[in-house]
Scaffold this motif. Structure first.
Motif, mmCIF file in Angstrom:
data_model
loop_
_atom_site.group_PDB
_atom_site.id
_atom_site.type_symbol
_atom_site.label_atom_id
_atom_site.label_comp_id
_atom_site.label_asym_id
_atom_site.label_seq_id
_atom_site.Cartn_x
_atom_site.Cartn_y
_atom_site.Cartn_z
ATOM 1 N N THR A 6 1.604 -36.553 64.395
ATOM 2 C CA THR A 6 1.095 -35.684 63.740
ATOM 3 C C THR A 6 1.497 -36.139 61.737
ATOM 4 O O THR A 6 2.858 -36.463 61.762
ATOM 5 C CB THR A 6 1.066 -33.580 63.370
ATOM 6 N N LEU A 7 0.134 -36.793 61.266
ATOM 7 C CA LEU A 7 0.725 -37.182 59.736
ATOM 8 C C LEU A 7 -0.196 -36.586 59.414
ATOM 9 O O LEU A 7 -0.875 -35.964 59.124
ATOM 10 C CB LEU A 7 -0.360 -39.053 59.728
ATOM 11 N N LYS A 8 0.992 -36.468 57.957
ATOM 12 C CA LYS A 8 0.531 -35.415 56.707
ATOM 13 C C LYS A 8 -0.561 -36.965 55.311
ATOM 14 O O LYS A 8 0.305 -37.342 55.146
ATOM 15 C CB LYS A 8 2.146 -34.559 56.134
ATOM 16 N N VAL A 9 -1.101 -36.090 55.181
ATOM 17 C CA VAL A 9 -2.036 -36.599 54.980
ATOM 18 C C VAL A 9 -2.725 -36.158 53.756
ATOM 19 O O VAL A 9 -3.240 -35.400 53.529
ATOM 20 C CB VAL A 9 -3.544 -37.258 55.265
ATOM 21 N N LEU A 58 1.629 -38.556 43.937
ATOM 22 C CA LEU A 58 1.906 -39.922 44.299
ATOM 23 C C LEU A 58 3.848 -39.198 44.797
ATOM 24 O O LEU A 58 4.237 -39.921 45.522
ATOM 25 C CB LEU A 58 1.799 -40.824 43.038
ATOM 26 N N GLU A 59 3.690 -38.489 43.777
ATOM 27 C CA GLU A 59 5.166 -37.470 43.681
ATOM 28 C C GLU A 59 5.416 -37.398 44.676
ATOM 29 O O GLU A 59 6.158 -37.362 45.108
ATOM 30 C CB GLU A 59 5.403 -36.596 42.634
ATOM 31 N N LEU A 68 1.553 -40.226 54.319
ATOM 32 C CA LEU A 68 0.141 -41.061 53.657
ATOM 33 C C LEU A 68 -0.145 -40.689 52.356
ATOM 34 O O LEU A 68 -0.569 -39.549 52.196
ATOM 35 C CB LEU A 68 -0.504 -42.063 54.197
ATOM 36 N N ILE A 69 -0.997 -41.412 51.807
ATOM 37 C CA ILE A 69 -2.406 -40.618 50.769
ATOM 38 C C ILE A 69 -3.189 -41.787 51.418
ATOM 39 O O ILE A 69 -3.331 -43.102 50.570
ATOM 40 C CB ILE A 69 -1.812 -40.926 49.133
ATOM 41 N N ILE A 189 -4.607 -48.001 51.503
ATOM 42 C CA ILE A 189 -3.496 -46.167 52.291
ATOM 43 C C ILE A 189 -1.767 -46.659 51.825
ATOM 44 O O ILE A 189 -1.528 -47.119 51.589
ATOM 45 C CB ILE A 189 -3.431 -46.834 53.517
ATOM 46 N N ALA A 190 -1.485 -45.726 51.301
ATOM 47 C CA ALA A 190 -1.030 -45.747 50.171
ATOM 48 C C ALA A 190 0.451 -45.103 51.110
ATOM 49 O O ALA A 190 0.433 -43.734 51.561
ATOM 50 C CB ALA A 190 -0.172 -44.547 48.698
#
Length: 228
Positions: A6-9, A58-59, A68-69, A189-190
């Motif tokens: 699971t990715l936290k976006v 971003l922080e 990721l963002i 994607i960051a």
């Protein structure tokens, strides 16, 4: 059976439509939403979205509270120092948005104008560098920024062209006065610095989507009649 990763976006709470709508609205949709669905279908990941103010987001990624963002993040040299970026998924420019009755013939027309910008954005940096003498009005959300322009509290606002396009579809009283010179930019994607394996997986998935035509389908769905 192994559990899917699971990715936290991270998502900007001031939804930059058409990239994505408000996560808490009845319908969560947009170019980035479709793109992330397509990428994670290839990679077999689950997504867990977390919504935050842009100035915090971003922080949070930097601290490792997010994986990721994908929320209209502009690739910049300074951000590259502290974050990992996928290959870009959208090219755009900055633009000046004005009221329909006004006109801009060039940069010279910016003189003495009050310019609206969102905090902690590349547009804000651009205005500080290029128009330091101008009166500036900062807003925390897109909606607030466009509202100020319609209310005549600012003469113009500077924004990313895809997001301006999304707002102009809903605001026929506003228009793009001009695209700003030398502001060619990209969204990517960051990820957390050093997360190179995840970056490689996302880059591979993006390539696959461009090869099989799905990327183009998603693009046409959201940007068929938008110019940027």
């Amino acid at each position: 059976m192994a559990h899917k990763r699971t990715l936290k976006v991270g998502l900007d709470s001031a939804a930059p439509f058409p990239m994505h709508s408000d996560y808490n609205a009845e319908v969560f949709e947009g170019f980035e939403v479709d793109l992330m669905k397509a990428i994670t279908a290839i990679l077999d990941f689950e997504l867990e979205y977390e919504v935050s103010l842009w100035s915090n987001i971003l922080e949070k990624l930097f601290k490792g509270e997010l994986d990721l963002i994908c929320s209209a993040v502009t690739v910049t040299d300074s951000r590259r120092h502290i974050l990992e970026f996928s290959n870009p998924y959208l090219h755009f420019r900055l633009c000046a948005v004005i009221n329909h009755g006004d006109n801009l013939s060039g940069i010279a027309d910016f003189k003495n104008k009050t310019i609206g910008i969102r905090e902690a954005t590349e547009a804000e940096k651009y205005v500080h560098v290029n128009f330091p003498a101008n009166n500036m009005v900062h807003a925390e959300t897109n909606r607030e920024l466009y509202r100020k322009l319609q209310a005549g509290k600012i003469d113009m606002l500077i924004d990313d062209s895809p997001i301006a396009g999304g707002f102009l579809q809903k605001n026929p009283k506003l228009k793009v006065g001009m695209y700003l010179p030398n502001t060619d930019s990209q969204y990517a994607i960051a990820m957390k610095k050093g997360d190179v394996q995840l970056k490689a997986q996302f880059d591979q998935a993006l390539s696959t989507l461009k090869e099989n035509g799905l990327y183009q389908t998603i693009y046409k769905k959201w940007f068929a009649d938008v110019q940027f």
